[in-house]
Design a protein around this motif. Structure first.
Motif, PDB file in Angstrom:
ATOM      1  N   VAL A  88       4.778   6.220  -5.942  1.00 33.60           N
ATOM      2  CA  VAL A  88       4.951   4.754  -6.561  1.00 33.60           C
ATOM      3  C   VAL A  88       5.761   4.797  -7.884  1.00 33.60           C
ATOM      4  CG1 VAL A  88       3.844   2.616  -7.509  1.00 33.60           C
ATOM      5  CG2 VAL A  88       2.860   3.770  -5.683  1.00 33.60           C
ATOM      6  N   ILE A  89       6.853   4.263  -7.956  1.00 34.67           N
ATOM      7  CA  ILE A  89       7.820   4.364  -9.146  1.00 34.67           C
ATOM      8  C   ILE A  89       7.831   2.881  -9.822  1.00 34.67           C
ATOM      9  CG2 ILE A  89       9.201   6.081  -8.405  1.00 34.67           C
ATOM     10  CD1 ILE A  89      11.283   4.154  -7.389  1.00 34.67           C
TER      11      ILE A  89
ATOM     12  N   TYR B 235       0.793  -1.011   0.143  1.00 35.19           N
ATOM     13  CA  TYR B 235      -0.041   0.151   0.061  1.00 35.19           C
ATOM     14  C   TYR B 235       0.839   1.080   0.265  1.00 35.19           C
ATOM     15  CZ  TYR B 235      -3.446   3.687   1.349  1.00 35.19           C
ATOM     16  OH  TYR B 235      -4.025   4.699   1.305  1.00 35.19           O
ATOM     17  N   SER B 236       0.241   2.005  -0.583  1.00 35.31           N
ATOM     18  CA  SER B 236       1.004   3.537  -0.662  1.00 35.31           C
ATOM     19  C   SER B 236      -0.383   4.480  -0.603  1.00 35.31           C
ATOM     20  CB  SER B 236       1.706   4.161  -1.603  1.00 35.31           C
ATOM     21  OG  SER B 236       2.061   5.492  -1.978  1.00 35.31           O
ATOM     22  N   ALA B 237      -0.223   5.443   0.307  1.00 34.88           N
ATOM     23  CA  ALA B 237      -1.327   6.562   0.106  1.00 34.88           C
ATOM     24  C   ALA B 237      -1.291   7.238  -1.044  1.00 34.88           C
ATOM     25  CB  ALA B 237      -1.297   7.432   1.499  1.00 34.88           C
TER      26      ALA B 237
ATOM     27  N   ILE C   2       6.802  -0.424  -5.471  1.00 31.29           N
ATOM     28  CA  ILE C   2       8.047   0.143  -4.826  1.00 31.29           C
ATOM     29  C   ILE C   2       7.838   1.896  -4.923  1.00 31.29           C
ATOM     30  CG2 ILE C   2      10.698   0.431  -5.411  1.00 31.29           C
ATOM     31  CD1 ILE C   2       9.694  -2.446  -5.056  1.00 31.29           C
ATOM     32  N   ARG C   3       8.084   2.324  -3.815  1.00 36.75           N
ATOM     33  CA  ARG C   3       7.892   3.591  -3.577  1.00 36.75           C
ATOM     34  C   ARG C   3       9.116   4.463  -3.155  1.00 36.75           C
ATOM     35  NH1 ARG C   3       4.169   2.411   1.170  1.00 36.75           N
ATOM     36  NH2 ARG C   3       6.267   2.618   2.369  1.00 36.75           N
ATOM     37  N   ARG C   4       9.024   5.870  -3.480  1.00 38.49           N
ATOM     38  CA  ARG C   4      10.106   6.639  -3.455  1.00 38.49           C
ATOM     39  C   ARG C   4       9.562   7.883  -2.606  1.00 38.49           C
ATOM     40  NH1 ARG C   4      12.809   7.329  -8.407  1.00 38.49           N
ATOM     41  NH2 ARG C   4      11.070   8.951  -8.930  1.00 38.49           N
ATOM     42  N   VAL C   5      10.138   8.346  -1.384  1.00 40.29           N
ATOM     43  CA  VAL C   5       9.774   9.393  -0.658  1.00 40.29           C
ATOM     44  C   VAL C   5      10.059  10.757  -1.577  1.00 40.29           C
ATOM     45  CG1 VAL C   5       9.824  10.638   1.149  1.00 40.29           C
ATOM     46  CG2 VAL C   5       9.945   8.196   1.556  1.00 40.29           C
TER      47      VAL C   5
END
Length: 430
Positions: free
Chosen positions: A395-396, A290-292, A375-378
């Motif tokens: 999300v990348i 999950y990513s918001a 895969i998420r990048r801040v």
């Protein structure tokens, strides 16, 4: 009075007595049936969360997610009115067991949900077996509960993720970015071992090398000694702090002058703590289901509703429990709104497929979700119409429909030992 008249009067009295008994029994039968029907329409849920102590904010997110779904559906799931009973585990496995037993024996709940730490999951699963009570693990990620040990826990099901499930994709991803050597640092307990184990397995199969593994205790506040020990020839750092360390580690790492890329477990940059972080985490990469910041209509609606309700962006802990309620709703609907018993209900829950804020979810034959891993990048950016730049897990890359066994068959996966402090062995460590 003659005999005929006496007999007639006795006959009338007898008929009235029989009629009264018949009406009484009919009334009692109707009353009992109504009582049973009312009982069946109330679904009692025991919710376990660490509402006090260092994990209290996470507990709030967990409870908010579940209760927001209940609010959206007038406090009912599948037509059954929900009695929602929360007990404080304090993040301690022994306390979680005591509270679970209280919920089952005293409150007579139909099911248990929650717990937080992987170690709590390992402690609660045997309780569900012993008490023949359904236990839905919405957060504890304990790998082996839906793997080699699954047959020991027939009342256990997971709706979140298994510890190594997101680690397999990001291990491969890190190798594909050209990283050759990585130093790993993770909390010294089951979750840390399983997360690092999954990452190491796929990273090294792709050609990379884990050259160091450090294990700070849970809730470490001073990471100075561990940061000083990080191998200088590492291309990147893999990190999994827990509790208070989630905030402290990136700050102390940045203060040390670190310029190496940082890869983390998804919980290291989860939205429950991201608003409290600073620019030191920009560029950090992690993996989770999950990513918001996931740009889908379902998630955008979820984020906006949650933020309007609670004044913050939902975390993974919020989404996981919201989605758990959604899955229970679907299973109770199939059951006609009446509790069918733990194992029949479990069969219905295993068959559920839902489109959640995180994306599509189904369950494998060992009762663990098959789901997207992101895969998420801040990054600092504006999203969903909010007026100022904020930190988001953008999300990348998406790995669709990831199994807990990754690209291996279940049989191939089970040939290896459980991920642990010593497995996979650190063959490139000096």
């Amino acid at each position: 009075m003659d005999n005929k008249r006496a007999m007639a009067m006795m006959g009338g009295s007898l008929r009235r007595l029989v009629l009264a008994l018949f009406v009484g029994s009919l009334t009692l039968g109707i009353s009992l049936n109504l009582s049973r029907g009312a009982f069946a329409e109330e679904l009692r849920i025991g919710f376990l969360a660490p509402t006090t102590g260092p994990f209290a904010q996470i507990a709030t997110d967990m409870i908010n997610g579940f209760q927001m779904y209940l609010k959206d559906y007038d406090g009912k799931l599948g037509g059954a009115t929900i009695k929602f009973i929360v007990e404080d585990t304090q993040g301690k496995p022994a306390t979680a067991v005591l509270k679970a037993e209280k919920l089952i024996r005293q409150d007579q709940v139909h099911m248990l949900i929650g717990g937080l730490l992987a170690s709590e999951g390992y402690a609660l699963a045997p309780v569900s077996t012993r008490e023949k009570t359904l236990y839905i693990s919405s957060i504890p990620t304990s790998d082996n509960l839906t793997q080699r040990d699954a047959s020991q826990y027939p009342y256990f099901i997971r709706t979140g993720f298994s510890s190594s499930q997101p680690s397999h994709p990001i291990g491969e991803w890190a190798c594909q970015q050209g990283y050759k050597k990585i130093a790993a640092q993770a909390a010294d307990y089951a979750f840390g071992y399983e997360v690092v184990g999954g990452f190491q397995k796929t990273f090294e199969e792709c050609g990379g090398q884990i050259i160091q593994k450090l294990w700070p205790p849970i809730n470490t506040m001073d990471f100075g000694p561990y940061i000083a020990d990080l191998k200088q020839d590492a291309d990147a750092i893999f990190s999994l702090p827990v509790g208070a360390g989630v905030l402290q580690f990136p700050k102390q790492l940045a203060a040390s002058g670190n310029k190496k890329p940082v890869i983390g477990a998804g919980t290291a940059y989860d939205e429950f703590v991201l608003p409290s972080m600073g620019d030191e985490v920009i560029g950090s990469v992690s993996a989770l289901q999950y990513s918001a910041a996931l740009e889908t209509p379902e998630n955008e609606a979820f984020v906006k509703e949650y933020r309007a309700e609670f004044g913050k962006v939902p975390s993974y802990y919020s989404e996981s429990n919201y989605t758990t309620a959604k899955m229970i709703d679907a299973a109770m609907t199939q059951a006609g709104g009446s509790w069918p018993g733990p194992l029949p209900f479990l069969e219905k829950l295993v068959a559920v497929k839902v489109d959640a804020p995180r994306g599509p979810i189904s369950l494998d034959d060992m009762r663990n979700p098959i789901q997207n891993v992101y895969i998420r990048r801040v990054e600092k950016r504006e999203m969903f119409g909010y007026p100022k730049p904020e930190l988001w897990n953008v999300v990348i890359k998406t790995y669709p429909q990831v199994s807990q066994f990754w690209k291996w068959s279940k049989e191939e996966f089970f040939k290896q030992p459980v991920y642990s402090r010593d497995y996979p062995p650190c063959k490139y460590c000096e």
